[in-house]
Design a protein around this motif. Structure first.
Motif, mmCIF file in Angstrom:
data_model
loop_
_atom_site.group_PDB
_atom_site.id
_atom_site.type_symbol
_atom_site.label_atom_id
_atom_site.label_comp_id
_atom_site.label_asym_id
_atom_site.label_seq_id
_atom_site.Cartn_x
_atom_site.Cartn_y
_atom_site.Cartn_z
ATOM 1 N N GLU A 375 0.878 -1.229 -0.113
ATOM 2 C CA GLU A 375 -0.240 0.117 0.031
ATOM 3 C C GLU A 375 0.799 1.281 0.058
ATOM 4 O O GLU A 375 1.826 1.299 0.795
ATOM 5 C CB GLU A 375 -1.067 -0.028 1.187
ATOM 6 N N ILE A 376 0.629 2.148 -0.918
ATOM 7 C CA ILE A 376 1.601 3.288 -1.002
ATOM 8 C C ILE A 376 0.542 4.479 -0.876
ATOM 9 O O ILE A 376 -0.473 4.754 -1.300
ATOM 10 C CB ILE A 376 2.030 3.492 -2.521
ATOM 11 N N THR A 377 0.933 5.317 0.189
ATOM 12 C CA THR A 377 0.355 6.615 0.339
ATOM 13 C C THR A 377 1.421 7.774 0.003
ATOM 14 O O THR A 377 2.286 7.877 0.633
ATOM 15 C CB THR A 377 0.043 6.863 1.776
ATOM 16 N N ALA A 378 0.713 8.507 -1.241
ATOM 17 C CA ALA A 378 1.591 9.308 -1.672
ATOM 18 C C ALA A 378 1.273 11.026 -1.483
ATOM 19 O O ALA A 378 -0.021 11.141 -1.706
ATOM 20 C CB ALA A 378 1.819 9.017 -3.337
ATOM 21 N N ASP A 379 1.958 11.761 -1.144
ATOM 22 C CA ASP A 379 1.724 13.314 -0.984
ATOM 23 C C ASP A 379 1.676 13.807 -2.241
ATOM 24 O O ASP A 379 2.543 13.607 -3.243
ATOM 25 C CB ASP A 379 2.924 13.769 -0.129
ATOM 26 N N LEU A 380 0.557 14.523 -2.638
ATOM 27 C CA LEU A 380 0.384 15.313 -3.656
ATOM 28 C C LEU A 380 0.548 16.641 -3.643
ATOM 29 O O LEU A 380 0.621 17.533 -4.544
ATOM 30 C CB LEU A 380 -0.986 15.090 -4.371
ATOM 31 N N GLY A 381 0.702 17.297 -2.361
ATOM 32 C CA GLY A 381 0.759 18.532 -2.267
ATOM 33 C C GLY A 381 -0.521 19.135 -2.072
ATOM 34 O O GLY A 381 -1.477 18.555 -2.176
ATOM 35 N N GLY A 382 -0.483 20.558 -2.350
ATOM 36 C CA GLY A 382 -1.727 21.285 -2.229
ATOM 37 C C GLY A 382 -2.622 21.318 -3.742
ATOM 38 O O GLY A 382 -3.608 21.601 -3.741
ATOM 39 N N TYR A 383 -1.804 20.830 -4.731
ATOM 40 C CA TYR A 383 -2.702 20.696 -6.030
ATOM 41 C C TYR A 383 -2.056 19.533 -6.701
ATOM 42 O O TYR A 383 -0.979 19.212 -6.891
ATOM 43 C CB TYR A 383 -2.408 21.893 -6.842
ATOM 44 N N PRO A 384 -2.912 18.637 -7.240
ATOM 45 C CA PRO A 384 -2.584 17.300 -7.921
ATOM 46 C C PRO A 384 -2.023 17.930 -9.301
ATOM 47 O O PRO A 384 -2.672 18.614 -9.813
ATOM 48 C CB PRO A 384 -3.774 16.523 -8.057
ATOM 49 N N THR A 385 -0.662 17.381 -9.474
ATOM 50 C CA THR A 385 -0.375 17.808 -11.045
ATOM 51 C C THR A 385 -0.060 16.348 -11.611
ATOM 52 O O THR A 385 -0.268 15.228 -11.016
ATOM 53 C CB THR A 385 1.125 18.084 -10.837
ATOM 54 N N ALA A 386 -0.210 16.405 -13.075
ATOM 55 C CA ALA A 386 0.116 15.368 -13.734
ATOM 56 C C ALA A 386 1.198 14.433 -13.376
ATOM 57 O O ALA A 386 1.240 13.115 -13.144
ATOM 58 C CB ALA A 386 0.254 15.414 -15.337
ATOM 59 N N GLY A 387 2.434 15.025 -13.128
ATOM 60 C CA GLY A 387 3.365 14.191 -12.318
ATOM 61 C C GLY A 387 3.183 13.455 -11.056
ATOM 62 O O GLY A 387 3.533 12.353 -10.907
ATOM 63 N N GLY A 388 2.649 14.520 -10.295
ATOM 64 C CA GLY A 388 2.396 14.097 -8.942
ATOM 65 C C GLY A 388 1.401 12.837 -8.824
ATOM 66 O O GLY A 388 1.521 11.780 -7.942
ATOM 67 N N VAL A 389 0.403 12.735 -9.794
ATOM 68 C CA VAL A 389 -0.598 11.599 -9.744
ATOM 69 C C VAL A 389 0.047 10.489 -10.456
ATOM 70 O O VAL A 389 -0.169 9.250 -10.235
ATOM 71 C CB VAL A 389 -1.728 11.943 -10.629
ATOM 72 N N GLY A 390 0.822 10.798 -11.570
ATOM 73 C CA GLY A 390 1.434 9.299 -12.174
ATOM 74 C C GLY A 390 2.757 8.920 -11.414
ATOM 75 O O GLY A 390 2.839 7.547 -11.733
ATOM 76 N N ILE A 391 3.387 9.636 -10.499
ATOM 77 C CA ILE A 391 4.646 9.079 -9.854
ATOM 78 C C ILE A 391 4.416 7.863 -9.223
ATOM 79 O O ILE A 391 5.112 6.927 -9.247
ATOM 80 C CB ILE A 391 5.258 10.064 -9.559
ATOM 81 N N PRO A 392 3.255 7.872 -8.082
ATOM 82 C CA PRO A 392 3.259 6.942 -7.323
ATOM 83 C C PRO A 392 2.513 5.635 -8.037
ATOM 84 O O PRO A 392 2.807 4.503 -7.687
ATOM 85 C CB PRO A 392 2.124 7.246 -6.213
ATOM 86 N N ARG A 393 2.009 5.901 -9.142
ATOM 87 C CA ARG A 393 1.574 4.636 -10.099
ATOM 88 C C ARG A 393 2.940 4.052 -10.511
ATOM 89 O O ARG A 393 2.901 2.700 -10.618
ATOM 90 C CB ARG A 393 0.750 4.892 -11.321
ATOM 91 N N GLY A 394 3.946 4.681 -11.063
ATOM 92 C CA GLY A 394 5.141 4.152 -11.625
ATOM 93 C C GLY A 394 5.790 3.669 -10.604
ATOM 94 O O GLY A 394 6.308 2.304 -10.545
ATOM 95 N N THR A 395 5.628 4.063 -9.274
ATOM 96 C CA THR A 395 6.160 3.303 -8.115
ATOM 97 C C THR A 395 5.806 1.974 -7.712
ATOM 98 O O THR A 395 6.301 0.968 -7.628
ATOM 99 C CB THR A 395 6.117 4.184 -6.818
#
Length: 833
Positions: A375-395
């Protein structure tokens, strides 16, 4: 491994690929002739400065700008309302969240996201990420949620440093001084910066929960997603003889390139032509974002990139300052320059890496991995970005690592916090995954009481199994993981080093340990990704190459010239490489995800082959032979079987511009263009070994040796490959030992300067002992694999595993990054108690 450097004058065409010629870029950079964005000067330039929010979460009640507008040398002041009044919608392109990502069933699981892919995490497709934003302009539909990010905040701010207002003045420091004259009335809201706390919130009005940051995510969970086969994984755990669990964290890091963000914009009203020069990794993506934000057609926008002082993923996308510089230039009819200060970058540029992971392995009696679940819980910060959403998927997709795992299942939650948005940084999801799986591999070896190297050998994917698809849906093109491991162990004298730990420790009171990391990554483009390449051969035989990547220190001009030199048989010095100008290169994917050589290198090679094909037709006409009877080698077109009948490439180039020397059906000129699409991604791999000494009295960790063996396929320039690996390792060591972006409970960034944010210094990084193995990729004609991120991906787990190996006799079997002296010392004290 020390590499011989071949003088370019001694390297012959046909022998350039694989030769460590000197970088042609270095003389300009080292002698002060480099031209960075802030070096660009124009008459009547206005200087743009941005006012960032002092609070992490607040409503903006009002903004008074009168005092700033009255200040000497101030030309204009802008707020969100001013942008809207000017006819703009005032927002950056939105981050799109798919409906399936937002769907939660009764158990809180996301919809099945498929096999997982890291491409969007790398920004290879252009990326629409931005760290800047304001009010919640979210639009919901059956297809998902579109989260707009205002250029300047409207009625709400969601992280400290979010741009709220802008000033343009005739002097740089007058603009900064005027920011202090802007009076913003905030209504402070509760902020949440801790990842676990943010994910526990239920609703904005729930006194027991965390405050909701966006309306579309009342529990602050913006996306949920999963990959793998849940049932097969549960079955694997049911039949396991051993299970091993771990909960490692990836710390927040702040990309800190030598050159902060910058842009210079000019607008010519007579022909409605906008020219923007900026420090960027992807000029074509910037052109597209400017077009969207300013409602100006792309063909009226020229984006040029001068020398770039580092990017590392954080300069893939334009920020508010870039777009506002362009808007202000158009509005004020004067050039406008934006140069971010270092603290501006710390506060409002994208951050990276922050993830918490729970991972568990199921092992059989012999220690083979039957299953993985996580289970991965990923921080997106104050605004979801394309990279921020895609990165934990890659992980998630990469959590099988280099291992032959029967079944796997991983869930991902992307959580909003009142911190700077998360996006791509060198490796973008793969360093996070390698850190987790390589930490788990060592934990499995401890559970089985076997050597960590033996556990890895036992579980590696066999070389005969490639191409291989993992239990989490990732496809690896080729590999020989055991070969890289064996070479690394040989270089470090593994058995002797492990046996010497105790005796060495007796000498100075420090404890020593050895750590391994056998990593694999996915990079270098993907099926459906394209890159442009064009060649023009002048009548004098000089060659001009243009492609859509962007050099930010990698040495593209050197490398691409080597490829062309071998293909055309011309000296590399006769090859000019053009990048970073949307007028000269019409399309391009930029530099991200280690894609430049696998994509642009092959595009350039294919365009070279087209040049040779046309050259054969011209040469055949001059030699009165059929084109199929010719062969081309060493810069000469020759008739097969008649080596004395030939014509040089330079002579053919000259003839190409003389219509009288051409066949009737052949147009003059010698040019070719192409778009290269690979058959799939590339999967570089390797083994890194760290030897560390830890002082139990102070907690200080010293890296005494670092050995790296990497396989990136055939190497066009081994010297440049080694440089990329060493630089990546330095950044990995930084995250492992020193770097961490820290927010306090109110959302204030406590590490907002280089006084507080620790970066590795030259004396912190040991001499890297490097070697390589070579396993070609079948997915592109050059056989090359990406290299720019490999050093970072492999290094972090090696350092941490070595520290834990050293401290295990003291009772410490778990540590997380960064391994600061305080953290290590505290772990030792807790173990003693």
């Amino acid at each position: 491994m020390g590499l011989d450097t071949t003088d370019p004058d001694e390297a012959r065409p046909g022998e350039m690929v694989g030769t460590s010629v000197q970088r042609r870029e270095d003389r300009r950079l080292l002698t002060g002739d480099a031209r960075y964005t802030d070096d660009i000067q124009h008459p009547r330039t206005g200087y743009l400065a941005l006012l960032g929010s002092q609070y992490a979460h607040a409503r903006v009640e009002s903004i008074e700008t009168g005092a700033a507008e009255a200040a000497d040398e101030v030309v204009a002041v802008y707020t969100y309302d001013d942008l809207v009044d000017a006819g703009l919608d005032g927002t950056m392109p939105a981050a799109e969240l798919d409906a399936e990502d937002l769907t939660r069933d009764e158990d809180g699981d996301g919809a099945d996201g498929g096999g997982g892919s890291s491409e969007s995490a790398d920004g290879g497709g252009g990326g629409n990420e931005s760290a800047d934003g304001g009010d919640d302009e979210s639009g919901e539909s059956d297809d998902g949620v579109s989260v707009a990010r205002p250029l300047l905040a409207d009625d709400r701010v969601r992280y400290q440093g979010q741009p709220v207002a802008a000033v343009v003045a005739t002097e740089r420091y007058a603009a900064f001084d005027a920011l202090d004259r802007i009076d913003v009335d905030y209504e402070r809201l509760d902020a949440v910066t801790d990842l676990a706390t943010a994910a526990d919130g239920d609703a904005a009005d729930d006194v027991d929960g965390s405050p909701a940051i966006h309306e579309f995510a009342p529990d602050n969970v913006a996306v949920e997603w999963e990959t793998g086969d849940r049932e097969a994984t549960e079955a694997a755990f049911d039949r396991a003889a051993h299970t091993v669990s771990l909960a490692p964290s990836n710390n927040r890091v702040i990309p800190t390139a030598l050159e902060p963000r910058a842009a210079v914009a000019q607008y010519q009203p007579s022909d409605e032509q906008l020219v923007v020069e900026l420090s960027s990794q992807n000029p074509h993506a910037v052109q597209e974002r400017l077009s969207d934000a300013l409602a100006l057609p792309r063909h009226r926008i020229t984006v040029r990139v001068p020398d770039v002082g580092g990017g590392f993923g954080a300069k893939l996308q334009p920020y508010s300052g870039h777009i506002l510089a362009a808007h202000c230039a158009m509005d004020l009819d004067r050039p406008v320059k934006w140069q971010a200060r270092r603290t501006d970058d710390f506060l409002s540029m994208v951050h990276a890496r922050r993830q918490d992971t729970e991972i568990e392995a199921a092992l059989d009696e012999e220690g083979h991995i039957l299953g993985l679940r996580g289970e991965i819980t990923a921080d997106l910060g104050g605004y979801p970005t394309a990279g921020g959403v895609g990165i934990p998927r890659g992980t998630a997709g990469m959590l099988c690592g280099a291992y032959d795992v029967d079944a796997g299942h991983v869930t991902v939650r992307g959580v909003l916090t009142n911190t700077a948005p998360i996006s791509a940084y060198r490796g973008a999801g793969r360093p996070e995954a390698a850190y987790v799986i390589e930490r788990l591999a060592n934990a499995c070896a401890r559970e089985l009481d076997i050597d960590p190297a033996a556990f890895r050998r036992r579980n590696f994917i066999d070389p005969d199994e490639f191409p291989a698809e993992t239990a989490l849906g990732m496809e690896y093109d080729s590999g020989d993981y055991g070969g890289a491991l064996d070479r690394a162990l040989e270089m470090v004298d593994y058995d002797d080093v492990r046996e010497g730990d105790a005796s060495d420790s007796a000498v100075d009171g420090r404890v020593r340990g050895v750590g391994l990391s056998s990593y694999v990554e996915i990079c270098g483009g993907w099926e459906g990704d394209i890159e442009s390449g064009s060649l023009r051969v002048n009548a004098d035989g000089q060659v001009v190459v243009a492609t859509g990547t962007q050099d930010t220190g990698q040495g593209h001009a050197t490398t691409y010239a080597q490829v062309v030199s071998d293909e055309l048989g011309v000296p590399a010095d006769d090859v000019e490489v053009v990048e970073g100008d949307t007028d000269k290169v019409t399309e391009g994917g930029g530099t991200a995800g280690s894609r430049s050589l696998p994509m642009a290198g092959n595009a350039v090679r294919r365009a070279s082959e087209k040049i040779v094909e046309k050259g054969e037709a011209i040469a055949a006409h001059r030699l009165e032979a059929a084109p199929e009877d010719l062969e081309f080698a060493d810069g000469e077109f020759r008739v097969r079987g008649a080596p004395d009948r030939g014509v040089s490439f330079r002579s053919v180039a000259e003839a190409a511009y003389d219509p009288g020397s051409l066949p009737e059906d052949l147009e003059p000129g010698l040019e070719a263009s192409t778009y290269f699409e690979p058959e799939g991604s590339t999967a570089p791999f390797g083994t890194h070994v760290a030897v560390v000494a830890v002082d139990p009295e102070t907690g200080e960790v010293e890296i005494e040796r670092f050995v790296a063996v990497d396989d990136v396929g055939p190497q066009v320039n081994p010297k440049l490959v080694e440089g990329q690996i060493v630089g990546g390792i330095a950044q990995g060591i930084g995250q492992a030992l020193y770097e961490e972006g820290v927010y306090d409970e109110s959302g204030n960034l406590a590490t907002a300067s280089l006084q507080d944010y620790a970066l590795p210094k030259a004396f912190d990084v040991p001499d890297i002992e490097w070697d390589s193995t070579v396993t070609p990729s079948p997915n592109n004609p050059l056989g090359v694999k990406g290299v720019g991120e490999a050093g970072t991906i492999g290094s972090m787990a090696a350092v941490v595993n070595a520290a834990i190996d050293a401290l295990e006799p003291l009772g410490v079997d778990d540590l997380d990054m960064p391994l600061t002296e305080e953290r290590v010392w505290t772990a030792i004290q807790n173990a003693e108690e």
